[in-house]
Enzyme design. Structure first.
Site, PDB file in Angstrom:
ATOM      1  N   SER A  66       0.988  -1.156   0.125  1.00 28.03           N
ATOM      2  CA  SER A  66      -0.508  -0.023   0.024  1.00 28.03           C
ATOM      3  C   SER A  66       0.762   1.095   0.045  1.00 28.03           C
ATOM      4  O   SER A  66       1.725   1.682  -1.338  1.00 28.03           O
ATOM      5  CB  SER A  66      -1.205  -0.174   1.058  1.00 28.03           C
ATOM      6  OG  SER A  66      -2.362   1.349   1.176  1.00 28.03           O
ATOM      7  N   ASP A 285      -2.655   6.237  -2.785  1.00 27.96           N
ATOM      8  CA  ASP A 285      -1.563   5.613  -2.559  1.00 27.96           C
ATOM      9  C   ASP A 285      -1.005   4.627  -3.351  1.00 27.96           C
ATOM     10  O   ASP A 285      -1.576   4.393  -4.825  1.00 27.96           O
ATOM     11  CB  ASP A 285      -1.814   5.766  -1.166  1.00 27.96           C
ATOM     12  CG  ASP A 285      -3.335   4.153  -1.003  1.00 27.96           C
ATOM     13  OD1 ASP A 285      -3.648   3.983  -2.144  1.00 27.96           O
ATOM     14  OD2 ASP A 285      -2.617   3.332  -0.396  1.00 27.96           O
ATOM     15  N   ALA A 391      -9.401   9.750   8.011  1.00 20.92           N
ATOM     16  CA  ALA A 391      -9.025  10.599   7.575  1.00 20.92           C
ATOM     17  C   ALA A 391      -7.697  10.685   6.354  1.00 20.92           C
ATOM     18  O   ALA A 391      -7.949  11.334   5.360  1.00 20.92           O
ATOM     19  CB  ALA A 391      -8.187  12.150   8.703  1.00 20.92           C
TER      20      ALA A 391
HETATM   21  C1  GN1 Z   1      -7.134  -1.726   3.899  1.00 20.10           C
HETATM   22  C2  GN1 Z   1      -7.589  -0.910   5.649  1.00 20.10           C
HETATM   23  O1  GN1 Z   1      -8.324  -1.649   5.950  1.00 20.10           O
HETATM   24  N1  GN1 Z   1      -5.515   0.253   5.526  1.00 20.10           N
HETATM   25  C3  GN1 Z   1      -5.368   0.297   6.464  1.00 20.10           C
HETATM   26  C4  GN1 Z   1      -3.736   0.422   6.271  1.00 20.10           C
HETATM   27  O2  GN1 Z   1      -4.082   1.105   5.717  1.00 20.10           O
HETATM   28  P1  GN1 Z   1      -3.302   0.863   3.994  1.00 20.10           P
HETATM   29  O3  GN1 Z   1      -3.487   1.887   3.082  1.00 20.10           O
HETATM   30  O4  GN1 Z   1      -3.834  -0.158   3.464  1.00 20.10           O
HETATM   31  O5  GN1 Z   1      -1.756   0.612   4.226  1.00 20.10           O
HETATM   32  O6  GN1 Z   1      -3.265   1.043   7.594  1.00 20.10           O
HETATM   33  C5  GN1 Z   1      -4.069   2.680   7.797  1.00 20.10           C
HETATM   34  C6  GN1 Z   1      -3.353   2.568   8.773  1.00 20.10           C
HETATM   35  O7  GN1 Z   1      -2.232   3.015   9.231  1.00 20.10           O
HETATM   36  C7  GN1 Z   1      -5.197   2.177   7.870  1.00 20.10           C
HETATM   37  O8  GN1 Z   1      -5.747   3.213   8.332  1.00 20.10           O
HETATM   38  C8  GN1 Z   1      -5.616   1.282   7.093  1.00 20.10           C
HETATM   39  O9  GN1 Z   1      -7.601   1.314   7.474  1.00 20.10           O
END
Ligand code: GN1
Length: 443
Positions: A66, A285, A391
């Protein structure tokens, strides 16, 4: 049907567990430096295969880290309806990922199967769809995941290749519903939602190709930029200017992308020029499941230009104002709509001013959940219309299917302000993608 233990041990022996490391199942799966993830990803393939047999449905497995740096990687599993892996399976995934003894790997799997009746529900034809983002370690890890899936007899692995995370979630859901599930089907669905929602609904903006309407997108040097050009090819009348596509030497998520813009409150690389003043910009992202918007304004400081950020809280608030307005109009006309419930979901990290505004000024029900899309999505899905946003830019609008079906069947003649009904239907057609996605929010 029982577990083929020797097949599993033989396959697992090719993916030894790195010593001295504990892998935790985080908010959305496993994450670590890409060089040490082969074993964990192989075992996530086993989990996905068993989940497929347990549910009798197609499951998804995505290799991505991500918003994290390019050298990291990770694995997320998508459930049959496109949601994140059921939380009940997370402890199993974590204990399997950390089991150092191969014989015990079989034991962990057998115990779990016995407890959950994995094979009671199943036919002998599980299937897992596999995809990855653009990270250099992605191809190798995708292959490890494939071998994990195939270590379980009766389950096949279909490698789709490079996708955004939301695309994979959508394909899993569409496959299980027996509707068109190709990448082209995905673009067609967004494209028709976009046309119905944006182009037709706002006549004065029909000529979206005019330069003043241009949206400039920061692709984070990742898969989102690549996929956006696929989408752009079939959306008429829209000109997107996509920067940070990864093709000009830019590095994934480095000084670019939604996380950078939102946390640092800085322009991503290749943005912030005087020529971009006041233009709407958007940042994805690395796997395009987050989006934040921003624009630039003249300022008195040395730089001369200030960044104005529209983070997830602001996106959510704007959507809530819009939907609430149309819902209120319709409620005043049609009796049954008064019982329609509409709510928004945020996390404790949301800006308190947005929560206060939503509750006190807009009169909308606000629920707070822990961080992680799985929590927010689950809660928002309980409303007839639910919006959720973190956010950091993960979020979407959900329409409960039963509500949507009644809404679309309701004759326009029942409404004095037919426009309100059409608007809600159109919004739902844009957000029909169901999982948090940057591509549908790109407006
Ligand atoms: C799909 C998922 O649950 N993604 C999480 C995760 O983000 P990513 O963009 O997947 O790295 O970590 C974040 C906190 O760092 C949280 O805010 C988010 O909900």
């Amino acid at each position: 049907m029982g577990l083929d233990a020797s097949r599993l041990i033989k396959a697992a022996s090719g993916f030894p567990l790195p010593p001295g490391i504990h892998f935790s199942y985080g908010t959305a799966g496993f994450r670590a430096d890409g060089s040490i993830l082969d074993c964990v990803v192989f075992r996530a393939g086993i989990v996905a295969a068993l989940r497929s047999l347990n549910t009798g449905s197609t499951i998804g497995l995505m290799i991505t880290a991500s918003h994290n740096p390019i050298q990291d990687n990770g694995v997320k599993i998508a459930d049959p309806n496109g949601d994140m892996l059921s939380q009940e399976w997370e402890p199993f995934a974590e204990s399997l990922a950390n089991e150092s003894n191969l014989e015990n790997v079989v034991q962990v799997v057998e115990d779990f199967m016995q407890k959950n009746g994995v094979f009671k529900v199943s036919a002998s034809s599980g299937k897992v769809l596999l995809a990855r983002d653009t990270r250099p370690s992605g191809g190798r890890l995708l292959d490890a995941a494939k071998q994990g899936v195939e270590a379980i007899a009766g389950v096949s692995a279909e490698v789709i290749g490079v996708l955004t995370t939301p695309q994979l979630h959508w394909m899993v859901r569409a496959t299980n519903r027996g509707v068109g599930a190709s990448e082209h089907d995905y673009y067609s669905q967004i494209s028709s939602g976009f046309k119905r929602c944006i182009v037709d609904m706002i006549p004065m903006r029909k000529n979206l190709a005019s330069p003043s309407e241009l949206v400039i997108v920061d692709g984070a040097n990742g898969v989102g930029a690549m996929k956006l050009s696929g989408l752009q090819a079939i959306i008429p009348n829209v000109q997107l200017n996509v920067r940070n596509c990864g093709s000009e030497g830019g590095i994934l998520n480095e000084l670019v992308g939604a996380d950078y813009v939102q946390k640092e409150r800085k322009f991503p690389q290749n943005f912030g020029h005087a020529s971009d003043l006041t233009k709407m910009c958007a940042s994805f992202d690395g796997d395009a499941d987050r989006i934040v918007f921003f624009y630039s304004q003249k300022s008195e400081d040395a730089e001369g230009i200030t960044l104005r950020l529209l983070d997830g809280d602001k996106i959510l608030t704007l959507l809530a104002i819009f939907i609430q307005k149309h819902l209120q109009e319709l409620r005043s006309e049609v009796h049954w709509l008064s019982s329609v419930n509409f709510g928004v979901v945020q996390t404790a990290y949301a800006n308190g001013a947005s929560t206060k505004f939503l509750k006190e000024n807009l009169g909308v029900e606000v629920v707070l959940t822990p961080t992680g899309v799985k929590h927010l999505h689950h809660k928002a899905a309980q409303y007839d219309i639910g919006i959720y946003f973190e956010a950091n830019g993960h979020g979407t609008v959900l329409f409960k299917e039963e509500f949507f079906a009644v809404l679309t069947k309701t004759a326009p003649s029942e409404f004095r302000t037919e426009g309100g009904l059409r608007t809600l239907c159109r919004i739902s057609s844009l957000y029909c993608i169901q999982s948090s996605t940057a591509l549908t929010s790109n407006k």
